[in-house]
Design a protein around this motif. Structure first.
Motif, PDB file in Angstrom:
ATOM      1  N   LYS A  65      16.907  32.748 -26.187  1.00  0.00           N
ATOM      2  CA  LYS A  65      17.481  31.698 -27.033  1.00  0.00           C
ATOM      3  C   LYS A  65      17.855  32.327 -28.370  1.00  0.00           C
ATOM      4  O   LYS A  65      17.429  33.425 -28.700  1.00  0.00           O
ATOM      5  N   GLU A 118      14.424  22.480 -31.354  1.00  0.00           N
ATOM      6  CA  GLU A 118      14.502  22.214 -29.921  1.00  0.00           C
ATOM      7  C   GLU A 118      13.548  21.099 -29.497  1.00  0.00           C
ATOM      8  O   GLU A 118      13.911  20.207 -28.725  1.00  0.00           O
ATOM      9  N   ASN A 178      14.412  17.371 -28.064  1.00  0.00           N
ATOM     10  CA  ASN A 178      13.871  16.913 -26.781  1.00  0.00           C
ATOM     11  C   ASN A 178      13.155  15.579 -26.922  1.00  0.00           C
ATOM     12  O   ASN A 178      13.285  14.684 -26.080  1.00  0.00           O
TER      13      ASN A 178
END
Length: 281
Positions: free
Chosen positions: A80, A179, A183
């Motif tokens: 990532k 992230e 989510n």
């Protein structure tokens, strides 16, 4: 002549056999793997040993570009995006080059990953990140060149380089918080159009509750601004299975029009076949 030929062949077989003997590499390969937050980080490198030599300032001159290990380029892979020295670095594999100094090292992350030694023609445009870090003395000498991923937190870690009496740490950060928050917001907001669509298609394909499949497909289509012909195709099949032939025909015609506009003959044929089956053609 025959004796000479036999001797020559025997010598060749002996030579080939000798070439098959496996011996240890002087700088064996190594690989480390570490999860940092939600990011996977791997380092591939080779590990030379001191063997009584003086390393920094001698074998590895101060101020000279070094391949940071031995043999092929030392490589680091991030699955990532990360940040190094406040500079964003895209997910991918990079080689690591350094310029060791007595009190400070320069660290370079470079896009070329194939080769050995150092690049013959150094290209600054291929440097994705460059930083300077202070050296830290080791109380006990480390015989074999070692790389580590230290001080791991959810937000980042240090890439460690250890050899002889020197340790340097190269910090990097990862996007765990962004992230995770994304989510959380996605899940808390409820299923997406894609979630409803995938669930509906699965239920219909596997012969499960078709009423539930229709309900989910209706929600998916309501949440989709411009449904594509392949989505409409699946919706028409679900409507037909649910007993809504009129709705199935209307939706299949929309799918057919979209497929014809896109030039997708497979979907044109499938829609026409279904419309014939349902008595609409």
């Amino acid at each position: 002549m025959k004796k000479l030929l036999v001797f020559t062949m025997a010598a060749m077989v002996s030579f080939v056999a000798m070439g098959q003997i496996e011996t240890p590499q002087p700088s064996p390969a190594a690989k480390i793997w570490q999860t940092v937050g939600l990011t996977e980080v791997t380092v591939d490198y080779s590990r030379p040993s001191m063997r009584g030599r003086t390393i920094y300032g001698d074998l590895v001159p101060f101020g000279a570009l070094w391949r940071t290990g031995a043999n092929a380029y030392t490589k680091i892979t991030f699955d990532k995006d990360v940040t190094i020295a406040e500079k964003p670095v895209k997910a991918g594999t990079y080689s690591i080059f350094t310029k060791p100094g007595e009190k400070e090292w320069e660290i370079f992350f470079y896009t070329d990953t194939q080769g050995g030694g150092v690049p013959r023609d150094w290209d600054e445009s291929k440097v994705v990140a460059h930083t300077k870090v202070a050296t830290m003395p080791m109380e006990m000498p480390v015989e074999t060149f070692t790389m580590t991923i230290d001080d791991v937190t959810n937000k980042g870690a240090n890439l460690g380089i250890i050899w002889e009496n020197t340790y340097v740490a190269v910090p990097f950060t990862v996007g765990t918080d962004t992230e995770v928050v994304a989510n959380i917001e996605r899940v808390m907001a409820g299923p997406s159009a894609g979630d409803y669509y995938a669930s509906a298609v699965y239920y219909a394909t596997e012969g499960k509750d078709i009423t539930k499949a229709k309900e989910w497909m209706d929600k998916a289509m309501a949440m989709t601004e411009n449904p594509r012909f392949w989505q409409l195709r699946q919706q028409s099949l679900i409507l037909a299975k649910a007993g809504d032939k009129k709705g199935a025909i209307e939706t299949a015609k929309k799918s057919l029009a979209g497929a014809e506009e896109a030039g997708n003959q497979d979907y044109v044929k499938m829609n026409k076949d279904s419309l014939k089956e349902w008595g609409a053609l």
